[in-house]
Scaffold this active site. Sequence first.
Site, PDB file in Angstrom:
ATOM      1  N   SER A 119     103.331  99.426   1.854  1.00 40.20           N
ATOM      2  CA  SER A 119     102.277 100.081   2.643  1.00 40.20           C
ATOM      3  C   SER A 119     102.696 101.511   2.948  1.00 40.20           C
ATOM      4  O   SER A 119     103.778 101.723   3.495  1.00 40.20           O
ATOM      5  CB  SER A 119     102.082  99.348   3.967  1.00 40.20           C
ATOM      6  N   ARG A 164     106.630  98.278  13.515  1.00 38.62           N
ATOM      7  CA  ARG A 164     107.283  99.084  12.474  1.00 38.62           C
ATOM      8  C   ARG A 164     108.150 100.176  13.096  1.00 38.62           C
ATOM      9  O   ARG A 164     108.220 101.303  12.607  1.00 38.62           O
ATOM     10  CB  ARG A 164     106.251  99.740  11.535  1.00 38.62           C
ATOM     11  N   GLU A 198     104.434 105.356   6.801  1.00 37.12           N
ATOM     12  CA  GLU A 198     105.471 104.380   7.149  1.00 37.12           C
ATOM     13  C   GLU A 198     106.823 104.781   6.542  1.00 37.12           C
ATOM     14  O   GLU A 198     107.844 104.711   7.224  1.00 37.12           O
ATOM     15  CB  GLU A 198     105.025 102.992   6.646  1.00 37.12           C
TER      16      GLU A 198
HETATM   17  C1  LIG Z   1     106.422  96.430  -2.616  1.00 37.70           C
HETATM   18  C2  LIG Z   1     106.883  96.671  -1.197  1.00 37.70           C
HETATM   19  C3  LIG Z   1     106.430  95.830  -0.189  1.00 37.70           C
HETATM   20  C4  LIG Z   1     106.847  96.032   1.139  1.00 37.70           C
HETATM   21  N1  LIG Z   1     106.392  95.173   2.100  1.00 37.70           N
HETATM   22  C5  LIG Z   1     106.775  95.327   3.382  1.00 37.70           C
HETATM   23  C6  LIG Z   1     106.317  94.419   4.386  1.00 37.70           C
HETATM   24  O1  LIG Z   1     105.595  93.472   4.126  1.00 37.70           O
HETATM   25  N2  LIG Z   1     106.740  94.635   5.666  1.00 37.70           N
HETATM   26  C7  LIG Z   1     107.577  95.660   5.996  1.00 37.70           C
HETATM   27  O2  LIG Z   1     107.911  95.776   7.177  1.00 37.70           O
HETATM   28  N3  LIG Z   1     108.028  96.527   5.060  1.00 37.70           N
HETATM   29  C8  LIG Z   1     107.655  96.395   3.765  1.00 37.70           C
HETATM   30  N4  LIG Z   1     108.095  97.267   2.812  1.00 37.70           N
HETATM   31  C9  LIG Z   1     108.968  98.392   3.198  1.00 37.70           C
HETATM   32  C10 LIG Z   1     110.481  98.114   2.979  1.00 37.70           C
HETATM   33  O3  LIG Z   1     110.677  97.038   2.135  1.00 37.70           O
HETATM   34  C11 LIG Z   1     111.201  97.850   4.293  1.00 37.70           C
HETATM   35  O4  LIG Z   1     111.031  98.934   5.175  1.00 37.70           O
HETATM   36  C12 LIG Z   1     112.709  97.628   4.089  1.00 37.70           C
HETATM   37  O5  LIG Z   1     113.285  97.145   5.275  1.00 37.70           O
HETATM   38  C13 LIG Z   1     113.448  98.892   3.638  1.00 37.70           C
HETATM   39  O6  LIG Z   1     114.736  98.514   3.259  1.00 37.70           O
HETATM   40  P1  LIG Z   1     115.658  99.429   2.356  1.00 37.70           P
HETATM   41  O7  LIG Z   1     117.007  98.809   2.331  1.00 37.70           O
HETATM   42  O8  LIG Z   1     115.025  99.660   1.045  1.00 37.70           O
HETATM   43  O9  LIG Z   1     115.690 100.770   3.223  1.00 37.70           O
HETATM   44  P2  LIG Z   1     115.715 102.286   2.712  1.00 37.70           P
HETATM   45  O10 LIG Z   1     114.403 102.622   2.101  1.00 37.70           O
HETATM   46  O11 LIG Z   1     116.930 102.554   1.922  1.00 37.70           O
HETATM   47  O12 LIG Z   1     115.843 103.041   4.117  1.00 37.70           O
HETATM   48  C14 LIG Z   1     114.784 103.017   5.046  1.00 37.70           C
HETATM   49  C15 LIG Z   1     115.271 103.662   6.366  1.00 37.70           C
HETATM   50  O13 LIG Z   1     116.282 102.850   6.943  1.00 37.70           O
HETATM   51  C16 LIG Z   1     117.506 103.580   7.104  1.00 37.70           C
HETATM   52  N5  LIG Z   1     118.604 102.643   6.790  1.00 37.70           N
HETATM   53  C17 LIG Z   1     118.740 101.910   5.661  1.00 37.70           C
HETATM   54  N6  LIG Z   1     119.818 101.117   5.744  1.00 37.70           N
HETATM   55  C18 LIG Z   1     120.377 101.367   6.968  1.00 37.70           C
HETATM   56  C19 LIG Z   1     121.540 100.875   7.652  1.00 37.70           C
HETATM   57  N7  LIG Z   1     122.340  99.947   7.102  1.00 37.70           N
HETATM   58  N8  LIG Z   1     121.828 101.387   8.880  1.00 37.70           N
HETATM   59  C20 LIG Z   1     121.026 102.300   9.459  1.00 37.70           C
HETATM   60  N9  LIG Z   1     119.925 102.816   8.865  1.00 37.70           N
HETATM   61  C21 LIG Z   1     119.611 102.346   7.625  1.00 37.70           C
HETATM   62  C22 LIG Z   1     117.401 104.723   6.127  1.00 37.70           C
HETATM   63  O14 LIG Z   1     118.201 105.826   6.534  1.00 37.70           O
HETATM   64  C23 LIG Z   1     115.920 105.033   6.174  1.00 37.70           C
HETATM   65  O15 LIG Z   1     115.627 105.823   7.294  1.00 37.70           O
HETATM   66  C24 LIG Z   1     107.709  97.097   1.465  1.00 37.70           C
HETATM   67  C25 LIG Z   1     108.182  97.951   0.430  1.00 37.70           C
HETATM   68  C26 LIG Z   1     107.775  97.737  -0.885  1.00 37.70           C
HETATM   69  C27 LIG Z   1     108.300  98.628  -1.965  1.00 37.70           C
END
Ligand SMILES: Cc1cc2nc3c(=O)[nH]c(=O)nc-3n(C[C@H](O)[C@H](O)[C@H](O)COP(=O)(O)OP(=O)(O)OC[C@H]3O[C@@H](n4cnc5c(N)ncnc54)[C@H](O)[C@@H]3O)c2cc1C
Length: 338
Positions: free
Chosen positions: A238, A164, A334
């Site tokens: 998580s 992670r 996380e």
């Molecule tokens: C129901 C649920 C289940 C989940 N299950 C998992 C799982 O099984 N495994 C897992 O690993 N995660 C899981 N997650 C967490 C999440 O889905 C991941 O971390 C996902 O990759 C976040 O993507 P996002 O686009 O929503 O990022 P955001 O929440 O918008 O951003 C997260 C971080 O990434 C940065 N960021 C976003 N986009 C970019 C970019 N293009 N360039 C540089 N930095 C960027 C942001 O600044 C921030 O620091 C889960 C979340 C939920 C709600």
Amino acid sequence: MQLESGVSLKPYNTFGLPAVAQTLFRITSDADVRRVVDHPTHGLAPKFILGGGSNIVLTRDMPQLVLKIEVMGRRIVEERADAWILEAGAGENWHDFVMWSLAQGCPGLENLALIPGTVGAAPVQNIGAYGLELQDRFESLDAVDLVTGRSVTLRAAICAFGYRDSEFKHSLAGRSVITRVRFRLPKPWRPVLGYLELERKVHDTGITAPSPQQIADWVIAIRRAKLPDPAQIGNAGSFFKNPIVTPDQCRDIIGRDPHVVHYPMADGTFKLAAGWLIDACGWKGKSIGRAGVYERQALVLVNRGDAIGAEVVTLAKAIQESVYGRFGIRLEPEPVVL
Ligand SMILES: Cc1cc2nc3c(=O)[nH]c(=O)nc-3n(C[C@H](O)[C@H](O)[C@H](O)COP(=O)(O)OP(=O)(O)OC[C@H]3O[C@@H](n4cnc5c(N)ncnc54)[C@H](O)[C@@H]3O)c2cc1C
């Protein structure tokens, strides 16, 4: 490049927490990032990069410039003898991309189905689930530097992926805007079925040689049964990382409770199940204010309706204190708390 003022971020975070972005730019290309960097007033302002908002906890309005990443597009770059190389824009929905890759006949991402968020955020925390991590399928990514405006292509060594974790959470945090990611899906395809819940599916269904689509369907069914759908109940998945401890620490914790769930890692350390630790402290189903611990999975904190970020943070701190008090382990959140 579109510039908007006073934008509510409630629809843009899966916890459904209230916050307003003073200024929001929608980024649809590398050139858009350079326009921000060269902007006479916004160029030097602090910035926050927003994907799908599924790994953030908003505790206040955002004075920094919010760059909402909407770079689209997906394609098969190349089919080699030993792999398919696929590429997707950072703004593409992760799950849609996984399902598209399967429909193209390019398997390899099926264990990561239904993870919310965007393709661009996937390398940031090296998303992982059901025995697979993004780094296992990573080829390279394109990013634009928010200080110099320079575009670079980064390979895995620079990204420094960990559990992670990646360099995008350290020296490149808030500095590099990921605009495109490429994936290497090895040929011949081999299923990844070592995860306990998938082994159980093989056993229960009698399907010993599942197709990639079958595995995706299993993963989707398992996830739906145990994780709340953010469209129904606000959450960020998580909330805490599974702690990694030394053999000595693990022995100490087993001394405190012989039932503690722990997994040996290849490097000799042990991974503890954070959800089990939280459950053992009696948190499952409990609430503080309008923030609560999900009834079916203690690792997930939820918005019970109109919660604010401060309530989520108060609940998270209370959980951290009780787990530390009982097991001597500091749980690390996380999601990014803003
Ligand atoms: C129901 C649920 C289940 C989940 N299950 C998992 C799982 O099984 N495994 C897992 O690993 N995660 C899981 N997650 C967490 C999440 O889905 C991941 O971390 C996902 O990759 C976040 O993507 P996002 O686009 O929503 O990022 P955001 O929440 O918008 O951003 C997260 C971080 O990434 C940065 N960021 C976003 N986009 C970019 C970019 N293009 N360039 C540089 N930095 C960027 C942001 O600044 C921030 O620091 C889960 C979340 C939920 C709600």
